[in-house]
Motif scaffolding. Structure first.
Motif, PDB file in Angstrom:
ATOM      1  N   TYR A 110       0.840  -1.206   0.000  1.00  0.00           N
ATOM      2  CA  TYR A 110       0.000   0.000   0.000  1.00  0.00           C
ATOM      3  C   TYR A 110       0.873   1.252   0.000  1.00  0.00           C
ATOM      4  O   TYR A 110       0.619   2.216  -0.740  1.00  0.00           O
ATOM      5  CB  TYR A 110      -0.927  -0.030   1.217  1.00  0.00           C
ATOM      6  CG  TYR A 110      -1.829   1.175   1.324  1.00  0.00           C
ATOM      7  CD1 TYR A 110      -3.028   1.227   0.612  1.00  0.00           C
ATOM      8  CD2 TYR A 110      -1.462   2.275   2.115  1.00  0.00           C
ATOM      9  CE1 TYR A 110      -3.835   2.341   0.707  1.00  0.00           C
ATOM     10  CE2 TYR A 110      -2.274   3.377   2.217  1.00  0.00           C
ATOM     11  CZ  TYR A 110      -3.476   3.400   1.512  1.00  0.00           C
ATOM     12  OH  TYR A 110      -4.273   4.514   1.607  1.00  0.00           O
ATOM     13  N   ASP A 111       1.877   1.241   0.815  1.00  0.00           N
ATOM     14  CA  ASP A 111       2.769   2.399   0.895  1.00  0.00           C
ATOM     15  C   ASP A 111       3.498   2.622  -0.433  1.00  0.00           C
ATOM     16  O   ASP A 111       3.667   3.777  -0.890  1.00  0.00           O
ATOM     17  CB  ASP A 111       3.782   2.194   2.020  1.00  0.00           C
ATOM     18  CG  ASP A 111       3.118   2.216   3.383  1.00  0.00           C
ATOM     19  OD1 ASP A 111       1.977   2.734   3.496  1.00  0.00           O
ATOM     20  OD2 ASP A 111       3.710   1.677   4.372  1.00  0.00           O
TER      21      ASP A 111
ATOM     22  N   GLU B 289      -5.038   4.603  -9.136  1.00  0.00           N
ATOM     23  CA  GLU B 289      -6.146   4.809  -8.200  1.00  0.00           C
ATOM     24  C   GLU B 289      -7.042   3.574  -8.120  1.00  0.00           C
ATOM     25  O   GLU B 289      -7.545   3.208  -7.042  1.00  0.00           O
ATOM     26  CB  GLU B 289      -6.960   6.024  -8.633  1.00  0.00           C
ATOM     27  CG  GLU B 289      -6.261   7.351  -8.357  1.00  0.00           C
ATOM     28  CD  GLU B 289      -7.094   8.533  -8.806  1.00  0.00           C
ATOM     29  OE1 GLU B 289      -8.104   8.288  -9.507  1.00  0.00           O
ATOM     30  OE2 GLU B 289      -6.763   9.654  -8.431  1.00  0.00           O
TER      31      GLU B 289
ATOM     32  N   SER C 246       1.201   4.153  -2.867  1.00  0.00           N
ATOM     33  CA  SER C 246       0.943   5.572  -2.576  1.00  0.00           C
ATOM     34  C   SER C 246       2.058   6.455  -3.146  1.00  0.00           C
ATOM     35  O   SER C 246       1.806   7.520  -3.725  1.00  0.00           O
ATOM     36  CB  SER C 246       0.829   5.762  -1.067  1.00  0.00           C
ATOM     37  OG  SER C 246       0.602   7.118  -0.762  1.00  0.00           O
ATOM     38  N   ARG C 247       3.270   5.987  -2.972  1.00  0.00           N
ATOM     39  CA  ARG C 247       4.397   6.730  -3.518  1.00  0.00           C
ATOM     40  C   ARG C 247       4.387   6.688  -5.045  1.00  0.00           C
ATOM     41  O   ARG C 247       4.774   7.650  -5.735  1.00  0.00           O
ATOM     42  CB  ARG C 247       5.714   6.156  -2.983  1.00  0.00           C
ATOM     43  CG  ARG C 247       5.947   6.472  -1.496  1.00  0.00           C
ATOM     44  CD  ARG C 247       7.353   6.091  -1.082  1.00  0.00           C
ATOM     45  NE  ARG C 247       7.594   4.654  -1.198  1.00  0.00           N
ATOM     46  CZ  ARG C 247       7.359   3.779  -0.222  1.00  0.00           C
ATOM     47  NH1 ARG C 247       6.872   4.198   0.941  1.00  0.00           N
ATOM     48  NH2 ARG C 247       7.609   2.501  -0.414  1.00  0.00           N
TER      49      ARG C 247
ATOM     50  N   PHE D  95      -5.218   1.153  -6.204  1.00  0.00           N
ATOM     51  CA  PHE D  95      -5.166   1.636  -4.824  1.00  0.00           C
ATOM     52  C   PHE D  95      -6.471   1.343  -4.089  1.00  0.00           C
ATOM     53  O   PHE D  95      -6.488   0.938  -2.920  1.00  0.00           O
ATOM     54  CB  PHE D  95      -4.873   3.147  -4.846  1.00  0.00           C
ATOM     55  CG  PHE D  95      -4.852   3.763  -3.483  1.00  0.00           C
ATOM     56  CD1 PHE D  95      -3.757   3.603  -2.633  1.00  0.00           C
ATOM     57  CD2 PHE D  95      -5.938   4.525  -3.031  1.00  0.00           C
ATOM     58  CE1 PHE D  95      -3.759   4.175  -1.389  1.00  0.00           C
ATOM     59  CE2 PHE D  95      -5.917   5.091  -1.774  1.00  0.00           C
ATOM     60  CZ  PHE D  95      -4.827   4.925  -0.947  1.00  0.00           C
TER      61      PHE D  95
END
Length: 445
Positions: free
Chosen positions: A216-217, A234, A220-221, A237
């Motif tokens: 997840y991290d 997205e 995000s990056r 995500f």
């Protein structure tokens, strides 16, 4: 018809100088007098005359007498028994004038009737055995007593075991916190392994959660770095967000189980099992004690049943005296064993039993009747008359209860008379010459 003594003449036997007696047919004929006057010598003379030479006194002739002993006994069946002369030979003449001997006398003279002390000095067991034999229940009673003893021994053994079990149960420690059954180390280890497996699964899920968090991290990056791929990122995500939510929810409810209790139980398994075994032993001992007590009560019932049979056997037997019985192999009269009976009771019991031994013997010799008081003496005399039994007895007394009084070897008032007449002299007959007639009447006092 029982045989009794009708007339008795004795001269120069032991302390007797000359005595002539006609005993009462039934009841008591009491020969009274002070000590050492010749009372017992009369009984010894009768025993010698009727019982044979086994009752011959060691010194039959009276001290100082030049005339040999003389016995003349007339029996109710007509027999005449004599002992006279230098050797005191026995002569028995029957009613028809035929000669007879000791064998004929033995056929109706009961040995214990002329030797009552022999019965009284026998053991308690021997007395009881004689009674049981004459009433015909000895064998059956012996069987019942044997059965009673066997059951009693079994009950005694059961009772001892029950007491031992109860004592053991009482002494055993009890651990209320111990389980009912012994525990197994392998079972505890299996439980421990199952918990460890579940904990391993929890660890795998935690690792999975960490991996998802890292992804997840990264994504995000990646969104910030790759603006161009925003839509795709997205979408991915959003998908990862849903997965993350699910993983977080699973992780929140997870809780590891402790193996501390099992590890402690594994370490203490021997002590726990010791307590369990102790509790089981205590329970078993209490159960065994209860079982043995029940067996004890059953055997007690069997003993009581056997004793009831014994009681009924004796109640229905033809006992010679009311109140007489046998308990545990010993004579009992009016609830008292032989050694607790009074002297008069012992005489009465002995007389009744001896009479039953040989009913055709209608007389009995009793020495030392002074142990009976006057009331007991009257009752005893009445009982003898009721039974049709003749008793010739001695008593240290000169009272009115005595049928005759012996003084210095003679009947009082007849001193100096002779039974055997020297050659050429005339027998003075029933009047005994000039001697006065006795004022007593045999059997009355």
């Amino acid at each position: 018809m029982s045989v009794k003594i009708a007339k008795l003449e004795i001269e120069n036997v032991k302390r007797v100088k000359a005595v002539k007696v006609e005993p009462t047919t039934s009841g008591l004929t009491i020969i009274g007098g002070n000590n050492e006057q010749g009372k017992s010598s009369i009984l010894d003379s009768i025993a010698w005359g009727l019982g044979g030479n086994r009752y011959r006194p060691s010194q039959p002739a009276r001290d100082g007498s030049a005339v040999p002993p003389y016995l003349h006994i007339v029996l109710s069946n007509g027999l005449i028994v004599e002992r006279k002369g230098k050797n005191s030979d026995l002569k028995v003449i029957d009613p028809n004038g035929e000669k007879a001997g000791q064998q004929l006398l033995d056929s109706f003279v009961e040995e214990l009737a002329i030797d009552l002390p022999k019965f009284m000095q026998s053991t308690n067991k021997e007395k009881a055995a004689i009674l049981l034999r004459i009433i015909g229940v000895g064998d059956r009673l012996q069987q019942l007593e044997k059965a009673e003893q066997e059951v009693y021994n079994r009950r005694h053994a059961i009772g001892q075991i029950a007491d031992q079990k109860a004592k053991f149960a009482k002494e055993q420690l009890f651990f209320p916190d111990a389980p009912k059954e012994p525990i197994s180390a392998s079972e505890l280890i299996q439980q421990q392994q199952a918990i460890l497996a579940r904990n391993g699964e929890n660890q795998r899920k935690r690792q999975q959660q960490a991996q998802i968090q890292a992804a997840y991290d990264n994504q995000s990056r990646e969104i910030e770095r790759i603006k161009a791929m925003l839509l795709e990122a997205e979408s991915k995500f959003a998908q990862l967000g849903g997965d993350l939510y699910t993983a977080n929810m699973d992780a929140i409810d997870l809780q590891d189980e402790s193996t501390a209790e099992l590890e402690a139980n594994i370490q203490q398994i021997d002590e726990i099992n010791r307590k369990v075994r102790a509790n089981l032993d205590k329970d078993k001992a209490e159960t065994d004690a209860s079982d043995y007590r029940q067996q004890y009560e059953v055997l007690t019932g069997e003993i009581n049943a056997v004793r009831q049979q014994k009681s009924e056997l004796l109640e229905n037997a033809d006992l010679p005296l009311e109140g007489l019985s046998v308990e545990e192999g010993e004579l009992v009269y009016m609830g008292k064993c032989w050694d607790n009976m009074s002297g008069s009771q012992q005489l009465k019991v002995s007389t009744a039993i001896v009479r039953k031994l040989k009913p055709q013997c209608g007389f009995i010799l009793l020495d030392k009747l002074e142990q009976m008081d006057m009331a007991t003496l009257r009752d005893f005399g009445a009982w003898l008359e009721q039974e049709g039994l003749q008793a010739i007895a001695t008593r240290v007394s000169t009272g009115e209860e005595c049928s005759i009084i012996i003084e210095d070897g003679y009947v009082a008032g007849q001193e100096g008379v002779m039974i055997q007449q020297p050659p050429g002299e005339i027998d003075p007959g029933e009047g005994w010459g000039t001697a006065p007639s006795p004022s007593w009447k045999a059997g009355e006092f």
